[in-house]
Design a protein around this motif. Structure first.
Motif, PDB file in Angstrom:
ATOM      1  N   ASN A 169     -42.497  23.604 -46.441  1.00  0.00           N
ATOM      2  CA  ASN A 169     -43.102  24.216 -45.246  1.00  0.00           C
ATOM      3  C   ASN A 169     -42.198  25.199 -44.505  1.00  0.00           C
ATOM      4  O   ASN A 169     -42.663  25.894 -43.613  1.00  0.00           O
ATOM      5  N   ILE A 170     -40.927  25.277 -44.869  1.00  0.00           N
ATOM      6  CA  ILE A 170     -40.052  26.179 -44.107  1.00  0.00           C
ATOM      7  C   ILE A 170     -40.458  27.636 -44.304  1.00  0.00           C
ATOM      8  O   ILE A 170     -40.496  28.422 -43.350  1.00  0.00           O
TER       9      ILE A 170
ATOM     10  N   ASN B 223     -34.853  22.075 -32.188  1.00  0.00           N
ATOM     11  CA  ASN B 223     -35.061  20.932 -33.076  1.00  0.00           C
ATOM     12  C   ASN B 223     -34.650  19.661 -32.352  1.00  0.00           C
ATOM     13  O   ASN B 223     -33.534  19.558 -31.843  1.00  0.00           O
TER      14      ASN B 223
ATOM     15  N   MET C 252     -43.904  22.058 -34.640  1.00  0.00           N
ATOM     16  CA  MET C 252     -44.066  21.364 -35.917  1.00  0.00           C
ATOM     17  C   MET C 252     -43.699  19.901 -35.724  1.00  0.00           C
ATOM     18  O   MET C 252     -42.568  19.584 -35.357  1.00  0.00           O
TER      19      MET C 252
ATOM     20  N   THR D  32     -39.927  20.251 -34.214  1.00  0.00           N
ATOM     21  CA  THR D  32     -39.318  21.569 -34.098  1.00  0.00           C
ATOM     22  C   THR D  32     -40.259  22.507 -33.353  1.00  0.00           C
ATOM     23  O   THR D  32     -41.470  22.493 -33.605  1.00  0.00           O
TER      24      THR D  32
ATOM     25  N   LEU E  15     -42.980  27.519 -41.043  1.00  0.00           N
ATOM     26  CA  LEU E  15     -42.027  27.753 -39.950  1.00  0.00           C
ATOM     27  C   LEU E  15     -41.566  29.211 -39.890  1.00  0.00           C
ATOM     28  O   LEU E  15     -41.588  29.829 -38.822  1.00  0.00           O
TER      29      LEU E  15
ATOM     30  N   SER F 261     -48.492  17.606 -39.105  1.00  0.00           N
ATOM     31  CA  SER F 261     -47.743  18.677 -38.444  1.00  0.00           C
ATOM     32  C   SER F 261     -48.663  19.593 -37.649  1.00  0.00           C
ATOM     33  O   SER F 261     -48.207  20.458 -36.924  1.00  0.00           O
TER      34      SER F 261
ATOM     35  N   GLU G  24     -33.762  17.465 -43.460  1.00  0.00           N
ATOM     36  CA  GLU G  24     -34.011  18.822 -42.980  1.00  0.00           C
ATOM     37  C   GLU G  24     -32.733  19.533 -42.501  1.00  0.00           C
ATOM     38  O   GLU G  24     -32.723  20.758 -42.372  1.00  0.00           O
TER      39      GLU G  24
ATOM     40  N   VAL H  77     -38.976  19.563 -41.206  1.00  0.00           N
ATOM     41  CA  VAL H  77     -39.011  20.831 -41.916  1.00  0.00           C
ATOM     42  C   VAL H  77     -38.611  20.494 -43.354  1.00  0.00           C
ATOM     43  O   VAL H  77     -37.652  19.754 -43.586  1.00  0.00           O
ATOM     44  N   THR H  78     -39.366  21.008 -44.305  1.00  0.00           N
ATOM     45  CA  THR H  78     -39.138  20.703 -45.722  1.00  0.00           C
ATOM     46  C   THR H  78     -39.008  22.008 -46.514  1.00  0.00           C
ATOM     47  O   THR H  78     -39.388  23.075 -46.023  1.00  0.00           O
TER      48      THR H  78
END
Length: 199
Positions: free
Chosen positions: A182-183, A88, A174, A161, A187, A43, A100, A178-179
């Protein structure tokens, strides 16, 4: 009695080992280079577009995608001005996009943000079903049927994203999904930076 003759020839196994040494060296160097470049995190692949205006590509709306009886608009780059946008790039056939999607539905509750979807090389029926299944977080959905717009965005593969600032400039990218991990740690940190930068 004479001694057996000796040869300096290496065995076939030894020759194979010697021939493979340069290849092993190259693989080790390439791995080290990639690790240093990206820190082991895909990422973090750098983007040449960071700090530049978002591509000025107009994308058509996803036909039949409506909210309260009104068609959700396609992507007009003028929509980026004055708002912090989360863009996205997704597709119904993309497995990580399914994972995601619920996170974007939650993120869309933050009314300080404009949520933009770019539907990548997808069938309209499949794309609508996808959004119907998880909920549609996007106020804008542009259809990139042939993938050209995604190339202009520098997309390596879906999902990706972007955070676009109020001036229409790409501030963060990214690569990958998105997980839940990591959000918040990545993010949302970048989103807050973008919100503060334009206030």
């Amino acid at each position: 009695m004479s001694e057996p003759a000796t040869t300096n020839e290496t065995s076939p196994r030894g020759r194979r080992w010697l021939v493979s040494l340069p290849l092993l060296g190259f693989i080790a160097l390439a791995g080290l280079f990639l690790l240093r470049l990206h820190g082991g995190d895909p990422s973090r692949i750098p983007s040449a577009l960071i700090g530049r205006p978002a591509p000025q590509t107009v994308l058509p709306a996803l036909e039949g995608l409506v909210v309260n009886g009104a068609q959700i608009p396609g992507l007009d780059p003028a929509a980026f001005k004055g708002k912090v946008s989360i863009v996205n790039v997704w597709a119904s056939w993309c497995v990580p996009c399914h994972d995601e999607a619920p996170l974007f539905v939650q993120l869309a509750k933050d009314k300080r943000l404009q949520m933009v979807g770019i539907n990548y090389k997808d069938g309209p029926d499949n794309a609508r079903r996808f959004l119907g299944r998880y909920g549609n977080p996007f106020g804008i959905v542009g259809v990139d049927g042939n993938g050209r717009a995604s190339i202009e965005w520098g997309v390596y593969g879906v999902p990706e994203t972007f955070v676009v600032g109020r001036e229409g400039t790409i501030l963060y990218k990214m690569v990958g999904p998105v997980t839940p991990e990591n959000i918040d740690s990545v993010l949302k940190v970048e989103i807050e930076k973008a919100l503060k930068a334009g206030s």
